[in-house]
Design an enzyme around this catalytic site. Structure first.
Site, PDB file in Angstrom:
ATOM      1  N   ASN A 112      -1.791   7.593   6.756  1.00  0.00           N
ATOM      2  CA  ASN A 112      -0.790   7.738   5.685  1.00  0.00           C
ATOM      3  C   ASN A 112      -1.717   7.480   4.286  1.00  0.00           C
ATOM      4  O   ASN A 112      -1.698   6.227   4.106  1.00  0.00           O
ATOM      5  CB  ASN A 112       0.421   7.142   5.659  1.00  0.00           C
ATOM      6  CG  ASN A 112       1.265   7.464   4.325  1.00  0.00           C
ATOM      7  OD1 ASN A 112       0.786   8.141   3.679  1.00  0.00           O
ATOM      8  ND2 ASN A 112       2.281   6.639   4.237  1.00  0.00           N
ATOM      9  N   LYS A 130      -1.247   7.805   1.483  1.00  0.00           N
ATOM     10  CA  LYS A 130      -0.366   7.699   0.274  1.00  0.00           C
ATOM     11  C   LYS A 130      -0.714   8.259  -0.991  1.00  0.00           C
ATOM     12  O   LYS A 130      -1.502   9.316  -0.768  1.00  0.00           O
ATOM     13  CB  LYS A 130      -0.091   6.040   0.053  1.00  0.00           C
ATOM     14  CG  LYS A 130       0.487   5.530   1.289  1.00  0.00           C
ATOM     15  CD  LYS A 130       0.926   3.955   1.257  1.00  0.00           C
ATOM     16  CE  LYS A 130       1.670   3.420   2.596  1.00  0.00           C
ATOM     17  NZ  LYS A 130       2.027   2.163   2.560  1.00  0.00           N
ATOM     18  N   HIS A 182       9.839   7.667   4.289  1.00  0.00           N
ATOM     19  CA  HIS A 182       8.881   6.369   4.182  1.00  0.00           C
ATOM     20  C   HIS A 182       9.795   5.436   3.272  1.00  0.00           C
ATOM     21  O   HIS A 182      10.456   5.878   2.349  1.00  0.00           O
ATOM     22  CB  HIS A 182       7.834   7.011   3.597  1.00  0.00           C
ATOM     23  CG  HIS A 182       6.794   5.766   3.671  1.00  0.00           C
ATOM     24  ND1 HIS A 182       6.707   4.657   2.820  1.00  0.00           N
ATOM     25  CD2 HIS A 182       5.665   5.515   4.634  1.00  0.00           C
ATOM     26  CE1 HIS A 182       5.673   3.679   3.286  1.00  0.00           C
ATOM     27  NE2 HIS A 182       5.188   4.559   4.376  1.00  0.00           N
ATOM     28  N   GLU A 208       8.733   3.581   1.001  1.00  0.00           N
ATOM     29  CA  GLU A 208       8.235   3.674  -0.451  1.00  0.00           C
ATOM     30  C   GLU A 208       9.036   5.038  -1.194  1.00  0.00           C
ATOM     31  O   GLU A 208       9.399   4.899  -2.271  1.00  0.00           O
ATOM     32  CB  GLU A 208       6.865   4.011  -0.696  1.00  0.00           C
ATOM     33  CG  GLU A 208       5.975   2.849  -0.351  1.00  0.00           C
ATOM     34  CD  GLU A 208       4.736   2.944   0.275  1.00  0.00           C
ATOM     35  OE1 GLU A 208       4.263   4.172   0.282  1.00  0.00           O
ATOM     36  OE2 GLU A 208       4.087   2.046   0.779  1.00  0.00           O
ATOM     37  N   GLY A 234       1.818  -3.166   3.544  1.00  0.00           N
ATOM     38  CA  GLY A 234       0.946  -3.487   2.500  1.00  0.00           C
ATOM     39  C   GLY A 234       0.795  -4.877   2.170  1.00  0.00           C
ATOM     40  O   GLY A 234       0.349  -5.193   1.116  1.00  0.00           O
TER      41      GLY A 234
HETATM   42  P1  13P Z   1      -0.206  -0.461   5.322  1.00  0.00           P
HETATM   43  O1  13P Z   1      -0.833  -0.087   6.869  1.00  0.00           O
HETATM   44  O2  13P Z   1      -0.988  -0.353   4.361  1.00  0.00           O
HETATM   45  O3  13P Z   1       0.833  -1.717   5.581  1.00  0.00           O
HETATM   46  O4  13P Z   1       0.847   0.840   5.290  1.00  0.00           O
HETATM   47  C1  13P Z   1       1.534   1.049   6.108  1.00  0.00           C
HETATM   48  C2  13P Z   1       2.365   2.255   5.881  1.00  0.00           C
HETATM   49  O5  13P Z   1       3.345   2.321   5.022  1.00  0.00           O
HETATM   50  C3  13P Z   1       2.302   3.583   6.678  1.00  0.00           C
HETATM   51  O6  13P Z   1       3.071   4.729   6.450  1.00  0.00           O
END
Ligand code: 13P
Length: 256
Positions: free
Chosen positions: A9, A11, A94, A96, A170
């Site tokens: 992902n 993002k 997700h 977020e 994250g």
């Molecule tokens: P990280 O691997 O950066 O922690 O993010 C995980 C994530 O949200 C994948 O969708």
């Protein structure tokens, strides 16, 4: 046996130019790795370009979001139907999106239904916040998210689930393989209750949250965990390749 999967992902990272660069860097090496589904999820604006770049390879493509309507006056939104020309998977739910864009369980359910309706495979994310984890509410939270997301969905064969504890995303503070395995085992049990045992055994469930090349083997050696949804590390070619390679090797040796 469930086919392992590693999904990246990206993002809100990479311009189109940077996406091209990243795909060119990893394409041939990623393509070589067998026995694991390799999915990359760049931003919408790069999907068409990346689709061309990976043509003829075993790399699969996913989007990071959709709106649930098929078309109409929804300025700025992208529909599942539009994505069917571009990619196979779409991430929904997700944390977020739940947190910054106020997506509710009900919206996520609509997104899942509308994706499946046009043949897109949803990667449904669920996971608890830190305080919920500390209060021992993980099972309760993921059950609620799961139940609401799956309302009206009869066929789970196209659905992938990603358990992503919010406190691990994250933060560099990943869950342990054991913790993730327990929760994912519990998610499978819940699916078994909602559907049946066979369906629960067949659905692929990934772990996500600070997965790196250094800790990936912890997760993929667990029986219940079918792979990972990788954020930050999916933007680093060598890191991502290592995670995919490790998964292929470890799951391959577990199969015997
Ligand atoms: P990280 O691997 O950066 O922690 O993010 C995980 C994530 O949200 C994948 O969708």
């Amino acid at each position: 046996m469930r086919m392992p999967m590693i999904a990246g992902n990206w993002k809100m990272n990479t311009t189109v130019g940077e996406a091209i660069e990243l795909v060119n860097e990893m394409r041939s090496r990623l393509d070589e790795i067998d026995n694991v589904d390799k999915v990359i999820c760049p931003p919408f604006i790069s999907l068409a370009t990346v689709k061309e770049l990976i043509k003829g390879s075993s790399i699969k493509l996913g989007a990071q979001n959709i709106y649930f309507e098929e078309k109409g006056a929804y300025t700025g939104e992208i529909s599942p139907l539009m994505l069917t020309e571009l990619c196979e998977f779409v991430i929904i739910g997700h944390s977020e999106r739940r947190q910054y864009f106020n997506e509710t369980d009900e919206i996520i359910n609509k997104k899942g239904q509308s994706a499946l309706k046009v043949g897109l495979k949803p990667i449904l994310c669920i996971g608890e916040r830190l305080e919920q984890n500390e209060a021992g509410l993980t099972a309760e939270v993921v059950t609620k998210q799961l139940r609401s997301a799956l309302v009206g969905i009869d066929d789970l064969s196209k659905m992938i689930i990603a358990y992503e504890p919010i406190w691990a995303i994250g933060t560099g503070r990943a869950a342990t393989g054991k913790q993730a395995n327990n929760t994912i085992g519990f998610i499978r049990q819940t699916i078994s209750q909602l559907y049946d045992k066979g369906i629960a055994q067949n659905v692929r469930i990934l772990y996500g949250g600070s997965v790196t090349a250094a800790n990936a083997s912890d997760f993929v050696q667990q029986y219940e965990i079918d792979g990972a949804l990788v954020g930050g590390a999916s933007l680093k070619t060598n890191e991502f390749l290592s995670i995919v390679r490790l998964t292929s090797e470890i799951k391959g040796s577990l199969r015997g």
